[in-house]
Motif scaffolding. Sequence first.
Motif, short mmCIF file in Angstrom:
data_model
loop_
_atom_site.label_atom_id
_atom_site.label_comp_id
_atom_site.label_asym_id
_atom_site.label_seq_id
_atom_site.Cartn_x
_atom_site.Cartn_y
_atom_site.Cartn_z
N ILE A 147 -8.27 51.66 -0.85
CA ILE A 147 -9.19 51.07 -1.82
C ILE A 147 -9.93 52.16 -2.58
CG2 ILE A 147 -11.26 49.65 -2.05
CD1 ILE A 147 -10.23 47.93 0.20
N GLY A 148 -10.35 53.21 -1.88
CA GLY A 148 -11.05 54.31 -2.54
C GLY A 148 -11.94 55.05 -1.57
N ASP A 149 -12.51 56.14 -2.04
CA ASP A 149 -13.49 56.89 -1.25
C ASP A 149 -14.85 56.24 -1.44
OD1 ASP A 149 -11.68 58.82 -0.26
OD2 ASP A 149 -11.78 59.91 -2.16
N ASN A 150 -15.32 55.57 -0.39
CA ASN A 150 -16.50 54.74 -0.47
C ASN A 150 -17.59 55.26 0.45
OD1 ASN A 150 -18.08 52.66 -1.38
ND2 ASN A 150 -16.72 51.03 -0.67
N GLU A 151 -18.76 54.65 0.37
CA GLU A 151 -19.89 55.03 1.20
C GLU A 151 -19.96 54.15 2.44
OE1 GLU A 151 -24.18 56.18 -0.25
OE2 GLU A 151 -24.16 54.03 0.21
N GLU A 152 -19.70 54.74 3.60
CA GLU A 152 -19.72 53.95 4.84
C GLU A 152 -21.16 53.78 5.33
OE1 GLU A 152 -20.44 54.95 8.16
OE2 GLU A 152 -21.18 56.91 7.50
N ARG A 153 -21.38 52.73 6.13
CA ARG A 153 -22.73 52.40 6.60
C ARG A 153 -22.87 52.44 8.12
NH1 ARG A 153 -24.71 47.42 2.70
NH2 ARG A 153 -23.76 48.18 0.77
N ARG A 154 -21.77 52.43 8.82
CA ARG A 154 -21.84 52.27 10.26
C ARG A 154 -22.50 53.45 10.97
NH1 ARG A 154 -18.99 47.86 11.90
NH2 ARG A 154 -19.02 48.58 14.07
N SER A 155 -22.33 54.66 10.45
CA SER A 155 -22.92 55.84 11.10
C SER A 155 -24.40 55.99 10.77
CB SER A 155 -22.17 57.10 10.67
OG SER A 155 -22.43 57.41 9.31
N GLY A 156 -24.85 55.33 9.72
CA GLY A 156 -26.23 55.49 9.28
C GLY A 156 -26.44 56.69 8.39
N ARG A 157 -25.40 57.49 8.16
CA ARG A 157 -25.52 58.69 7.32
C ARG A 157 -24.97 58.47 5.91
NH1 ARG A 157 -23.81 60.81 12.36
NH2 ARG A 157 -21.66 60.99 11.62
N PHE A 158 -24.37 57.32 5.65
CA PHE A 158 -23.86 56.95 4.34
C PHE A 158 -22.92 58.03 3.79
CE2 PHE A 158 -28.11 55.06 4.80
CZ PHE A 158 -27.74 53.72 4.82
N GLN A 159 -21.95 58.42 4.62
CA GLN A 159 -20.99 59.44 4.22
C GLN A 159 -19.90 58.83 3.34
OE1 GLN A 159 -20.33 62.33 7.81
NE2 GLN A 159 -20.44 60.26 8.64
N GLY A 191 -4.97 33.95 6.81
CA GLY A 191 -4.74 35.38 6.69
C GLY A 191 -5.87 36.20 7.28
N THR A 192 -5.59 37.48 7.44
CA THR A 192 -6.59 38.42 7.94
C THR A 192 -6.57 39.68 7.06
OG1 THR A 192 -5.08 39.56 9.46
CG2 THR A 192 -6.25 37.63 10.31
N ARG A 193 -7.73 40.30 6.93
CA ARG A 193 -7.85 41.62 6.32
C ARG A 193 -8.57 42.50 7.33
NH1 ARG A 193 -6.07 40.29 1.32
NH2 ARG A 193 -6.93 38.41 0.34
N ARG A 194 -7.90 43.57 7.72
CA ARG A 194 -8.45 44.47 8.73
C ARG A 194 -8.64 45.86 8.11
NH1 ARG A 194 -9.71 40.40 10.44
NH2 ARG A 194 -9.07 39.36 12.37
N TYR A 195 -9.89 46.32 8.16
CA TYR A 195 -10.26 47.60 7.55
C TYR A 195 -10.21 48.72 8.59
CZ TYR A 195 -11.95 44.98 3.50
OH TYR A 195 -12.03 44.17 2.39
N ASN A 196 -10.20 49.96 8.10
CA ASN A 196 -10.31 51.09 9.00
C ASN A 196 -11.69 51.07 9.66
OD1 ASN A 196 -11.11 51.67 6.29
ND2 ASN A 196 -11.30 53.84 6.79
N SER A 197 -11.85 51.82 10.75
CA SER A 197 -13.02 51.68 11.63
C SER A 197 -14.35 51.90 10.91
CB SER A 197 -12.90 52.64 12.81
OG SER A 197 -12.80 53.99 12.36
N ALA A 198 -14.39 52.76 9.89
CA ALA A 198 -15.64 53.04 9.19
C ALA A 198 -16.15 51.83 8.42
CB ALA A 198 -15.46 54.23 8.24
N TYR A 199 -15.27 50.85 8.16
CA TYR A 199 -15.65 49.66 7.40
C TYR A 199 -15.30 48.37 8.15
CZ TYR A 199 -15.86 53.19 3.75
OH TYR A 199 -16.16 54.33 3.03
N SER A 200 -15.25 48.43 9.47
CA SER A 200 -14.78 47.29 10.26
C SER A 200 -15.69 46.08 10.14
CB SER A 200 -14.60 47.69 11.72
OG SER A 200 -15.82 48.14 12.27
#
Length: 375
Positions: A147-159, A191-200
Amino acid sequence: MRSRQTANWIPVGRNASLTLLIFMLGHPRPGSAEWSLSGRGSLFYTDDVSIFSATRRLTRDADPTQPALDARVTGQGSDGVFEPMLKLSKAFDSGLGTTTLDLRGDGFIFFDHSQYNNGTLFMQAQQVFRPGTRVLLRYYYNPDLFIGDNEERRSGRFQIVPERVTSQIGSLRIDQEVAEGLEVKLLSRYGTRRYNSAYSQRDTDFWTVGPHLEWTLLPVVTLGLAYHCERGLANGRHQPQYGDDVSYTNHYASTDLDFELSETFSVSLAFHYEHNDWLSQLEEDERKWGKENVYQGEALLNCRNIPADPCLHRRAAFKSQGKLRGLGNSQYQCRNRGGNPFLTYQKASTGDAAPCLFPRAVSFSGLAYTTQASP
């Protein structure tokens, strides 16, 4: 607490059970099977590779709803795209009637943005029980779509981390001819959509129901109509700490006209409309109470020239295609968030302001060459 910039967003837009599939196949009668192999290659150009990659399958017979796409991952540049397709088909008579099996693979190869390369797999079985009545089972698989290089939220660092999603859809469709030249189709799918762990937190399960109608207005003109209602529920609704719930209710409508101008030329025109209601109730979620309208148009011109050789057919086809959401060859979206739009678009005709998002994506294809062989 570290502050972050609020992002704008747009939509982009399990393994199927084999038990029913095996039941439908019945017992093939010896000597009744026929195999065919066909392939096609198409060239496209797009001025936004991320939007093209995410919306290439936005049709009623593929995947009419797509993963949520944040605006920060769009605008990644233009590119050429090569789409190879290979299809293997087999038809045979069984105790239930005529059965047709299809296995099709599509690829999307980007010339300069290889990270967007992806492919899809279709497996389907169609069973004719009696003239005018058919049942179709289909399994759709689109793995590891970038999808693209996005800002993840799970770590709390918004990498900034690559966002990827895998979609799997099983569908059942019943086709019934209700009158000469008029056919009604009832579709249901899960259907299902399964994201990589940073966006689970965006992992989504969805259900779709809706009717299709095909009406032969004239021997050379066919009208198609479709409506889908879909509901998707994401893990994020139970994880408020991330403020990211992409759950939704989707209403999809589509109409198309096919014109057979001659044995050589045909024209297809289509228009698709979607209305999405985001279901998030999380206070920190930018999608809370969000709504959006998505428009897409399509025009195709096909040129066929098939020789009479019964064993090997070759077809050179030129297909011109433009996909849009709204006006011209542009991706277009308007949404209303209680009068607080992220972006404002000034209408040229009236000067009135409307809460809209206007990323662009223009695409067209070049020469397509098809080879089909039957033993």
